[in-house]
Design a protein around this motif. Sequence first.
Motif, PDB file in Angstrom:
ATOM      1  N   SER A 187      -6.471 -24.538 -83.998  1.00 49.08           N
ATOM      2  CA  SER A 187      -7.002 -24.081 -82.718  1.00 49.08           C
ATOM      3  C   SER A 187      -5.945 -23.288 -81.948  1.00 49.08           C
ATOM      4  CB  SER A 187      -7.455 -25.276 -81.874  1.00 49.08           C
ATOM      5  OG  SER A 187      -6.329 -25.987 -81.382  1.00 49.08           O
ATOM      6  N   ARG A 188      -6.399 -22.599 -80.940  1.00 50.04           N
ATOM      7  CA  ARG A 188      -5.484 -21.829 -80.090  1.00 50.04           C
ATOM      8  C   ARG A 188      -4.442 -22.749 -79.447  1.00 50.04           C
ATOM      9  NH1 ARG A 188      -7.056 -16.994 -76.039  1.00 50.04           N
ATOM     10  NH2 ARG A 188      -5.209 -17.092 -74.754  1.00 50.04           N
ATOM     11  N   ARG A 189      -4.904 -23.903 -78.955  1.00 44.33           N
ATOM     12  CA  ARG A 189      -3.978 -24.864 -78.344  1.00 44.33           C
ATOM     13  C   ARG A 189      -2.935 -25.320 -79.356  1.00 44.33           C
ATOM     14  NH1 ARG A 189      -4.078 -30.188 -78.451  1.00 44.33           N
ATOM     15  NH2 ARG A 189      -6.302 -30.317 -78.865  1.00 44.33           N
ATOM     16  N   GLU A 190      -3.374 -25.612 -80.572  1.00 41.15           N
ATOM     17  CA  GLU A 190      -2.434 -26.053 -81.609  1.00 41.15           C
ATOM     18  C   GLU A 190      -1.412 -24.968 -81.940  1.00 41.15           C
ATOM     19  OE1 GLU A 190      -5.226 -29.217 -84.063  1.00 41.15           O
ATOM     20  OE2 GLU A 190      -5.461 -27.064 -84.452  1.00 41.15           O
ATOM     21  N   LYS A 191      -1.849 -23.719 -81.934  1.00 37.91           N
ATOM     22  CA  LYS A 191      -0.924 -22.608 -82.183  1.00 37.91           C
ATOM     23  C   LYS A 191       0.134 -22.525 -81.083  1.00 37.91           C
ATOM     24  CE  LYS A 191      -4.217 -19.827 -84.752  1.00 37.91           C
ATOM     25  NZ  LYS A 191      -5.074 -18.641 -84.753  1.00 37.91           N
ATOM     26  N   ILE A 192      -0.310 -22.669 -79.844  1.00 35.66           N
ATOM     27  CA  ILE A 192       0.628 -22.631 -78.716  1.00 35.66           C
ATOM     28  C   ILE A 192       1.594 -23.810 -78.805  1.00 35.66           C
ATOM     29  CG2 ILE A 192       0.848 -22.789 -76.202  1.00 35.66           C
ATOM     30  CD1 ILE A 192      -1.906 -21.343 -76.060  1.00 35.66           C
ATOM     31  N   GLU A 193       1.068 -24.987 -79.129  1.00 39.72           N
ATOM     32  CA  GLU A 193       1.934 -26.166 -79.271  1.00 39.72           C
ATOM     33  C   GLU A 193       2.971 -25.960 -80.371  1.00 39.72           C
ATOM     34  OE1 GLU A 193      -1.095 -29.644 -77.672  1.00 39.72           O
ATOM     35  OE2 GLU A 193      -1.131 -29.117 -79.795  1.00 39.72           O
ATOM     36  N   ALA A 194       2.570 -25.319 -81.469  1.00 39.34           N
ATOM     37  CA  ALA A 194       3.510 -25.052 -82.560  1.00 39.34           C
ATOM     38  C   ALA A 194       4.603 -24.089 -82.104  1.00 39.34           C
ATOM     39  CB  ALA A 194       2.764 -24.484 -83.766  1.00 39.34           C
ATOM     40  N   MET A 195       4.231 -23.072 -81.351  1.00 36.03           N
ATOM     41  CA  MET A 195       5.233 -22.133 -80.833  1.00 36.03           C
ATOM     42  C   MET A 195       6.163 -22.823 -79.842  1.00 36.03           C
ATOM     43  SD  MET A 195       3.263 -18.479 -80.469  1.00 36.03           S
ATOM     44  CE  MET A 195       1.757 -19.067 -79.720  1.00 36.03           C
ATOM     45  N   LEU A 196       5.598 -23.731 -79.054  1.00 33.76           N
ATOM     46  CA  LEU A 196       6.413 -24.468 -78.079  1.00 33.76           C
ATOM     47  C   LEU A 196       7.406 -25.397 -78.763  1.00 33.76           C
ATOM     48  CD1 LEU A 196       4.051 -25.367 -75.126  1.00 33.76           C
ATOM     49  CD2 LEU A 196       6.299 -24.288 -74.968  1.00 33.76           C
ATOM     50  N   ALA A 197       7.076 -25.862 -79.944  1.00 32.00           N
ATOM     51  CA  ALA A 197       8.016 -26.708 -80.680  1.00 32.00           C
ATOM     52  C   ALA A 197       9.306 -25.939 -80.970  1.00 32.00           C
ATOM     53  CB  ALA A 197       7.385 -27.194 -81.978  1.00 32.00           C
ATOM     54  N   ASP A 198       9.171 -24.624 -81.189  1.00 39.16           N
ATOM     55  CA  ASP A 198      10.339 -23.776 -81.436  1.00 39.16           C
ATOM     56  C   ASP A 198      10.991 -23.291 -80.150  1.00 39.16           C
ATOM     57  OD1 ASP A 198      10.000 -23.952 -84.203  1.00 39.16           O
ATOM     58  OD2 ASP A 198       8.677 -22.201 -84.254  1.00 39.16           O
ATOM     59  N   GLU A 199      10.188 -23.102 -79.116  1.00 39.91           N
ATOM     60  CA  GLU A 199      10.671 -22.565 -77.833  1.00 39.91           C
ATOM     61  C   GLU A 199      10.177 -23.459 -76.682  1.00 39.91           C
ATOM     62  OE1 GLU A 199      12.625 -19.936 -77.342  1.00 39.91           O
ATOM     63  OE2 GLU A 199      12.717 -19.387 -79.460  1.00 39.91           O
ATOM     64  N   PRO A 200      10.680 -24.686 -76.556  1.00 42.78           N
ATOM     65  CA  PRO A 200      10.122 -25.633 -75.579  1.00 42.78           C
ATOM     66  C   PRO A 200      10.291 -25.221 -74.113  1.00 42.78           C
ATOM     67  CG  PRO A 200      12.107 -26.513 -76.576  1.00 42.78           C
ATOM     68  CD  PRO A 200      11.767 -25.261 -77.328  1.00 42.78           C
ATOM     69  N   ASN A 201      11.185 -24.307 -73.824  1.00 42.25           N
ATOM     70  CA  ASN A 201      11.401 -23.891 -72.438  1.00 42.25           C
ATOM     71  C   ASN A 201      10.745 -22.564 -72.105  1.00 42.25           C
ATOM     72  OD1 ASN A 201      12.978 -26.182 -71.802  1.00 42.25           O
ATOM     73  ND2 ASN A 201      14.707 -25.242 -72.861  1.00 42.25           N
ATOM     74  N   ASP A 202       9.950 -22.018 -73.012  1.00 43.32           N
ATOM     75  CA  ASP A 202       9.286 -20.743 -72.783  1.00 43.32           C
ATOM     76  C   ASP A 202       8.214 -20.915 -71.702  1.00 43.32           C
ATOM     77  OD1 ASP A 202       7.121 -18.679 -73.142  1.00 43.32           O
ATOM     78  OD2 ASP A 202       8.577 -17.921 -74.608  1.00 43.32           O
ATOM     79  N   THR A 203       8.460 -20.326 -70.565  1.00 47.92           N
ATOM     80  CA  THR A 203       7.566 -20.486 -69.414  1.00 47.92           C
ATOM     81  C   THR A 203       6.157 -19.990 -69.715  1.00 47.92           C
ATOM     82  OG1 THR A 203       9.427 -20.300 -67.897  1.00 47.92           O
ATOM     83  CG2 THR A 203       7.245 -19.892 -66.979  1.00 47.92           C
ATOM     84  N   PHE A 204       6.048 -18.829 -70.328  1.00 47.44           N
ATOM     85  CA  PHE A 204       4.723 -18.282 -70.597  1.00 47.44           C
ATOM     86  C   PHE A 204       3.944 -19.165 -71.565  1.00 47.44           C
ATOM     87  CE2 PHE A 204       1.649 -15.579 -72.774  1.00 47.44           C
ATOM     88  CZ  PHE A 204       0.888 -15.187 -71.682  1.00 47.44           C
TER      89      PHE A 204
END
Length: 112
Positions: free
Chosen positions: A2-19
Amino acid sequence: MSRREKIEAMLADEPNDTFLRYSLAMEHKSEGDFAESLRRLEELTHDDPPYVPAFFMAGQILADLAMEDPTRLDESRAFLRDGIDQARSQGDAHAAAEMSELLSSLGERGEL
């Protein structure tokens, strides 16, 4: 995925990414999970510097929730007032004006 899961995966690499963090909050909103969306938006308001769009979106969500639960109206106003202050301090007159307009419209709903 899902879109949410994709964002969560990206956040795992960049946890401080504001956007990405804001995007995740918006995904929770679109899924109807307003509590989680508000929690994540509030986190963004505590960043240094605070993320101005998070104030506006939290204010909007709370204003919408106030239709069912009028106690949320004061929370909405508080986010918007804080957001206006932050927008002005960051030189974002457009965001301050948008939040001021929403805040003004909330007055039309009456005081609790």
